[in-house]
Design an enzyme around this catalytic site. Structure first.
Site, mmCIF file in Angstrom:
data_model
loop_
_atom_site.group_PDB
_atom_site.id
_atom_site.type_symbol
_atom_site.label_atom_id
_atom_site.label_comp_id
_atom_site.label_asym_id
_atom_site.label_seq_id
_atom_site.Cartn_x
_atom_site.Cartn_y
_atom_site.Cartn_z
ATOM 1 N N ASP A 13 -2.955 7.746 2.482
ATOM 2 C CA ASP A 13 -1.697 7.006 2.326
ATOM 3 C C ASP A 13 -1.255 6.562 3.723
ATOM 4 O O ASP A 13 -1.797 7.006 4.741
ATOM 5 C CB ASP A 13 -0.625 7.896 1.676
ATOM 6 N N SER A 14 -0.218 5.724 3.762
ATOM 7 C CA SER A 14 0.345 5.340 5.051
ATOM 8 C C SER A 14 1.105 6.510 5.677
ATOM 9 O O SER A 14 1.259 6.594 6.890
ATOM 10 C CB SER A 14 1.304 4.167 4.860
ATOM 11 N N GLY A 46 4.435 -1.343 3.405
ATOM 12 C CA GLY A 46 5.198 -2.284 2.585
ATOM 13 C C GLY A 46 5.730 -3.479 3.347
ATOM 14 O O GLY A 46 6.105 -4.498 2.764
ATOM 15 N N CYS A 77 -1.682 5.390 -2.549
ATOM 16 C CA CYS A 77 -0.699 4.439 -2.041
ATOM 17 C C CYS A 77 -0.793 3.179 -2.898
ATOM 18 O O CYS A 77 -1.873 2.584 -2.995
ATOM 19 C CB CYS A 77 -1.030 4.122 -0.584
ATOM 20 N N ASN A 78 0.303 2.815 -3.525
ATOM 21 C CA ASN A 78 0.300 1.621 -4.382
ATOM 22 C C ASN A 78 0.085 0.351 -3.560
ATOM 23 O O ASN A 78 -0.598 -0.576 -3.995
ATOM 24 C CB ASN A 78 1.627 1.483 -5.123
ATOM 25 N N CYS A 191 5.581 3.443 -5.840
ATOM 26 C CA CYS A 191 5.242 3.780 -4.461
ATOM 27 C C CYS A 191 5.155 5.293 -4.447
ATOM 28 O O CYS A 191 6.046 5.970 -4.986
ATOM 29 C CB CYS A 191 6.330 3.305 -3.501
ATOM 30 N N HIS A 193 5.653 7.397 -2.302
ATOM 31 C CA HIS A 193 6.740 8.089 -1.614
ATOM 32 C C HIS A 193 7.923 8.388 -2.557
ATOM 33 O O HIS A 193 8.673 9.344 -2.334
ATOM 34 C CB HIS A 193 7.281 7.231 -0.460
#
Ligand code: DGL
Length: 267
Positions: A13-14, A46, A77-78, A191, A193
């Site tokens: 993921d980021s 994003g 991560c979308n 997302c 997160h």
């Protein structure tokens, strides 16, 4: 050929959002060796362009795969998945599981026929989301809103810092204030997160709204893809790896320990 028992599953993921996918996966596969990779040097995804992510994500995953030799990689991560999944699959020779907005289950659940999709600004503008809406939510209204503030809020919450309540209110208002927004009865947390802020978002959206995300489904998919493969007999400590960022150091280990991680590296 089966992988070695100690070949890990790589999560990517980021930032820390992918932990919401790692959690249910560990519940299904408790002894699976884990590498959790966060691209802190690239966060937030994003706010990045499609071109940048389509180059950055496969290149970084390529380095990580070479270094950790995982049996499977999960793009948790979308934003990265809706933009770069096809590029990553074309570039790497191992099973790749993506994370895409849970529009299908949301459409099945909605009684009013109005669904909200809360993601990053990059995710909500993707043709991938148009496609999912057309395929699985035909005849329904799908309203979208991109909220970079929720990414910052989720990172802060995991570190034990306060979350700005106006960020939460603004994210829900971004859906509600659209035409037919008052009829939304399901909100897709698109997302990884955002489930970290599920309590705050639920309080702001009200009890008539169901929040939904894809993490359990992804965990089941990972378990299905690795079925029959050998695993260690006992849980092995996981490692988290962060891309080096001057203004964003990795979180304290205590933040990651509940997810079975006992070591932090930077690359
Ligand atoms: N966690 C990521 C997602 O699922 C993105 C957060 C960000 O870097 O903007 O979309």
């Amino acid at each position: 050929m089966n992988p070695a028992p100690d070949a890990p599953i790589l999560f990517f993921d980021s930032g820390l959002g992918g932990l919401t996918v790692l959690g249910p996966t560990r519940a299904l596969l408790p002894t699976a060796p884990i590498v959790y990779a966060a691209d802190y040097a690239g966060l937030p995804y994003g706010q990045k362009s499609e071109t940048e992510l389509a180059a950055r994500v496969p290149a970084l995953l390529g380095r990580l795969v070479e270094r950790y030799q995982p049996r499977l990689a999960v793009i948790a991560c979308n934003t990265a998945s809706t933009i770069a999944l096809a590029h990553v699959r074309a570039a790497l020779d191992l099973p790749i599981v993506g994370t895409v907005p849970a529009i299908k289950p949301a459409a099945a659940l909605s009684k009013t026929g109005v669904i909200g999709v809360l993601g990053t600004e990059a995710t909500v503008r993707q043709p991938y989301v148009d496609d999912l809406s057309a395929r699985f939510a035909g005849g329904k209204t799908v309203l979208r809103h991109g909220s970079p503030g929720l990414v910052t809020g989720a990172e802060a919450k995991l570190r034990g810092e306060p979350v700005d309540p106006t960020v939460i209110a603004r994210a829900i208002a971004g859906l509600r204030d659209q035409e037919r927004g008052d009829a939304i009865d399901v909100i897709v947390l698109a997302c990884t997160h955002f489930p970290l802020l599920a309590d705050e978002l639920q309080a702001a959206a009200g009890p008539a709204v169901t929040l939904i995300d894809g993490a359990d489904g992804i965990a089941r998919r990972i378990a299905a893809l690795t079925e029959g493969q050998p695993w260690p007999a006992f849980p092995t400590p996981g490692v988290a790896v962060f891309t080096r960022s001057i203004d964003r150091p990795p979180p304290p280990l205590a933040t990651l320990a509940p997810y079975g991680i006992d070591r932090i590296e930077t690359i």
